[in-house]
Write an enzyme that holds these catalytic residues in place. Structure first.
Site, PDB file in Angstrom:
ATOM      1  N   GLY A  91       8.192  -4.936  -7.694  1.00 35.92           N
ATOM      2  CA  GLY A  91       9.106  -4.526  -8.745  1.00 35.92           C
ATOM      3  C   GLY A  91      10.397  -5.330  -8.725  1.00 35.92           C
ATOM      4  O   GLY A  91      10.918  -5.658  -7.659  1.00 35.92           O
ATOM      5  N   ILE A 109      10.418   1.404  18.979  1.00 38.44           N
ATOM      6  CA  ILE A 109       9.176   0.684  18.671  1.00 38.44           C
ATOM      7  C   ILE A 109       8.723  -0.139  19.867  1.00 38.44           C
ATOM      8  O   ILE A 109       7.547  -0.118  20.248  1.00 38.44           O
ATOM      9  CB  ILE A 109       9.372  -0.219  17.441  1.00 38.44           C
ATOM     10  CG1 ILE A 109       9.684   0.621  16.201  1.00 38.44           C
ATOM     11  CG2 ILE A 109       8.120  -1.058  17.184  1.00 38.44           C
ATOM     12  CD1 ILE A 109      10.066  -0.194  14.984  1.00 38.44           C
ATOM     13  N   HIS A 131       5.102  33.033  25.315  1.00 36.57           N
ATOM     14  CA  HIS A 131       4.983  32.747  26.746  1.00 36.57           C
ATOM     15  C   HIS A 131       3.502  32.695  27.121  1.00 36.57           C
ATOM     16  O   HIS A 131       2.721  33.523  26.669  1.00 36.57           O
ATOM     17  CB  HIS A 131       5.683  33.848  27.553  1.00 36.57           C
ATOM     18  CG  HIS A 131       5.500  33.698  29.029  1.00 36.57           C
ATOM     19  ND1 HIS A 131       6.255  32.825  29.787  1.00 36.57           N
ATOM     20  CD2 HIS A 131       4.638  34.303  29.887  1.00 36.57           C
ATOM     21  CE1 HIS A 131       5.871  32.917  31.049  1.00 36.57           C
ATOM     22  NE2 HIS A 131       4.889  33.806  31.140  1.00 36.57           N
ATOM     23  N   LEU A 175       9.400   0.312  23.041  1.00 35.87           N
ATOM     24  CA  LEU A 175       8.968   1.174  24.144  1.00 35.87           C
ATOM     25  C   LEU A 175       7.595   1.765  23.889  1.00 35.87           C
ATOM     26  O   LEU A 175       6.765   1.860  24.810  1.00 35.87           O
ATOM     27  CB  LEU A 175       9.986   2.288  24.366  1.00 35.87           C
ATOM     28  CG  LEU A 175      11.344   1.853  24.911  1.00 35.87           C
ATOM     29  CD1 LEU A 175      12.280   3.048  24.993  1.00 35.87           C
ATOM     30  CD2 LEU A 175      11.207   1.201  26.292  1.00 35.87           C
ATOM     31  N   GLY A 207      13.421  -6.306  23.211  1.00 32.77           N
ATOM     32  CA  GLY A 207      14.039  -5.123  22.633  1.00 32.77           C
ATOM     33  C   GLY A 207      13.495  -3.844  23.234  1.00 32.77           C
ATOM     34  O   GLY A 207      12.286  -3.619  23.240  1.00 32.77           O
ATOM     35  N   GLY A 238      14.944  -4.591  16.003  1.00 33.83           N
ATOM     36  CA  GLY A 238      15.478  -3.651  15.028  1.00 33.83           C
ATOM     37  C   GLY A 238      14.976  -3.965  13.640  1.00 33.83           C
ATOM     38  O   GLY A 238      14.146  -4.867  13.442  1.00 33.83           O
ATOM     39  N   ALA A 245       0.842  -1.202   0.000  1.00 35.41           N
ATOM     40  CA  ALA A 245       0.000   0.000   0.000  1.00 35.41           C
ATOM     41  C   ALA A 245       0.872   1.244   0.000  1.00 35.41           C
ATOM     42  O   ALA A 245       1.963   1.259   0.588  1.00 35.41           O
ATOM     43  CB  ALA A 245      -0.908   0.003   1.231  1.00 35.41           C
TER      44      ALA A 245
END
Length: 456
Positions: free
Chosen positions: A113, A186, A441, A188, A182, A268, A36
């Site tokens: 492809g 991602i 501020h 966490l 891990g 990872g 997609a």
């Protein structure tokens, strides 16, 4: 065989943005995407995870609303509704990209492809049953999750007990016990979400800290916030096996077991370059990633690569910029990619925003820096909204040149503030000049201005 000025392989952030820019610049452009439009970022990563995390944030507000004088009783989370809402968000954005491609005249082919070779006419690419030729080629095939050779891991991915980033975003039943392998971004973010909605979450990380290259001090504050919310961390631990219903890991030389209803493997990602035909045109790779120079060029004239596939900085916003650099150079506009001021964000509650050197990286590079560290309690807005929080801003200034080389924040709005800090790092503007900038501020961001006036 239809001919194009540019064929783009991959419709993620690098690919679809580059296609739009190329077509706007006058190049006849073909975009080939096998799944997609939007790639992993839009369909299985950045956007859907943020949709979930925002629902969790709203739910957290209801649980702590009494701190603000608002009484909410009996709040609950509807996981099916959350997933349906996420799907609607993704569908809306994917549709928008499709309309943008049509508007700019980009031809889109939904197929896998494959680069067949090169001739005098250009690069031959097969997509499904069709064949195309492009004078230039931009490879943006992205990345895929790393599934390490841990006994039982791959087998349990196939059974569904172990999830990757794709499956965890479609989970309609909240697991009672979730183990995350891990402690990177991602992992966490998903640990944060499922902790908020009721899972008992354990994160197992091989390093002695979470959040990878995040500044060490920020990482500790983040860990403390997660721990207070009930997430269990097993740092410096190595996963040794996965069996149905449990994860085996080694802690200080002792074998341990973590029970789980579901497991998220978030170790990872690696560049996706397999079986796309790179060998047919002799594109050079290192450790599976396409090697590119600062102009996003590969070793083959007319072939460029952008996004996760070059392995330099696996972030969607990096991919956008890399794609732009590639197209600009195709169009004869000399442009180069710089990686010293790319911001990164962890979208949990609290948020983390970072750009440039960390205290650790500055030390490793031998940079002589002054570190200014201020609590976000210096901000009136932060105090008004977060009376018990422990957010900070950490600014690193090069002592020789008196310019900012790094900014790190943990706290509310960090994701929206950090771009301003990235501009400071990118432009190398002297601190004395930055002091003249007027900040609104009360805002959380004005703590950065306070930090500037602490620079000696």
């Amino acid at each position: 065989m239809e001919k194009f000025d540019l064929i783009v392989l991959g419709g993620g952030p690098a690919g679809y943005n580059a296609s739009e820019k190329a077509a706007a610049g006058g190049l006849k452009t073909l975009l080939i995407e096998k799944r997609a439009l939007g790639g992993v970022c839009l369909n299985e990563g950045c956007v859907p995870s943020k949709a979930l995390l925002y629902c969790a944030k709203v739910f957290d507000y209801t649980k702590h609303s009494a701190d603000y004088g608002v009484k909410v009783e009996g709040s609950s989370i509807d996981q099916n509704y959350v997933i349906d809402r996420k799907d609607k968000v993704v569908k809306t954005l994917v549709s928008g990209i499709g309309m943008s491609m049509k508007k700019h005249g980009v031809k889109v082919v939904n197929a896998e492809g494959y680069i067949q070779g090169r001739s005098d006419e250009g690069f031959s690419v097969k997509a499904g049953e069709e064949e195309f030729v492009g004078k230039q080629l931009l490879i943006c095939t992205g990345s895929v999750p790393v599934i390490p050779p841990i006994p039982g891991l791959r087998e349990n991915v196939e059974t569904g007990f172990v999830m990757t980033n794709r499956e965890v975003l479609d989970l309609r039943e909240i697991p009672k016990k979730l183990v995350v392998i891990g402690g990177g971004v991602i992992g966490l973010e998903m640990a944060s979400y499922y902790n908020s909605v009721g899972s008992e979450v354990t994160v197992i990380e091989m390093l002695d800290k979470i959040a990878g290259p995040t500044d060490g001090e920020i990482s500790k504050i983040l860990l403390n916030n997660y721990a207070k919310k009930g997430i269990t961390f097993k740092l410096g631990c190595k996963v040794t096996g996965v069996e149905n219903g449990k994860v085996l890991y080694e802690e200080k030389g002792q074998q341990q077991v973590a029970e789980a209803d579901k497991v998220l493997c978030s170790i990872g990602r690696r560049a996706f370059t397999q079986d796309i035909g790179l060998d047919n045109i002799a594109v050079y790779t290192e450790r599976g990633a396409i090697v590119t120079d600062e102009y996003m060029k590969t070793n083959i004239a007319g072939v460029y690569a952008a996004g996760d596939v070059n392995g330099k900085s696996m972030l969607a916003h990096t991919a956008y910029r890399e794609g732009e650099v590639a197209v600009n150079n195709m169009l004869g506009k000399k442009d180069r990619m710089r990686y010293n001021a790319i911001p990164s964000v962890i979208y949990t509650n609290p948020e983390v925003g970072a750009v440039g050197e960390t205290e650790e990286s500055a030390k490793a590079k031998g940079l002589d820096v002054q570190i200014v560290n201020l609590p976000l309690m210096y901000s009136g807005r932060y105090v008004a909204e977060n009376m018990k929080a422990d957010g900070i801003v950490k600014v690193l200034v090069d002592k020789k040149y008196k310019n900012i080389v790094g900014v790190h924040m943990i706290g509310s709005y960090a994701s929206e503030i950090i771009y301003g800090a990235a501009m400071m790092v990118e432009t190398e503007t002297p601190v004395n000049d930055l002091k003249e900038i007027v900040f609104p501020h009360p805002t959380v961001g004005e703590v950065i201005r306070e930090a500037l006036f602490e620079v000696k």
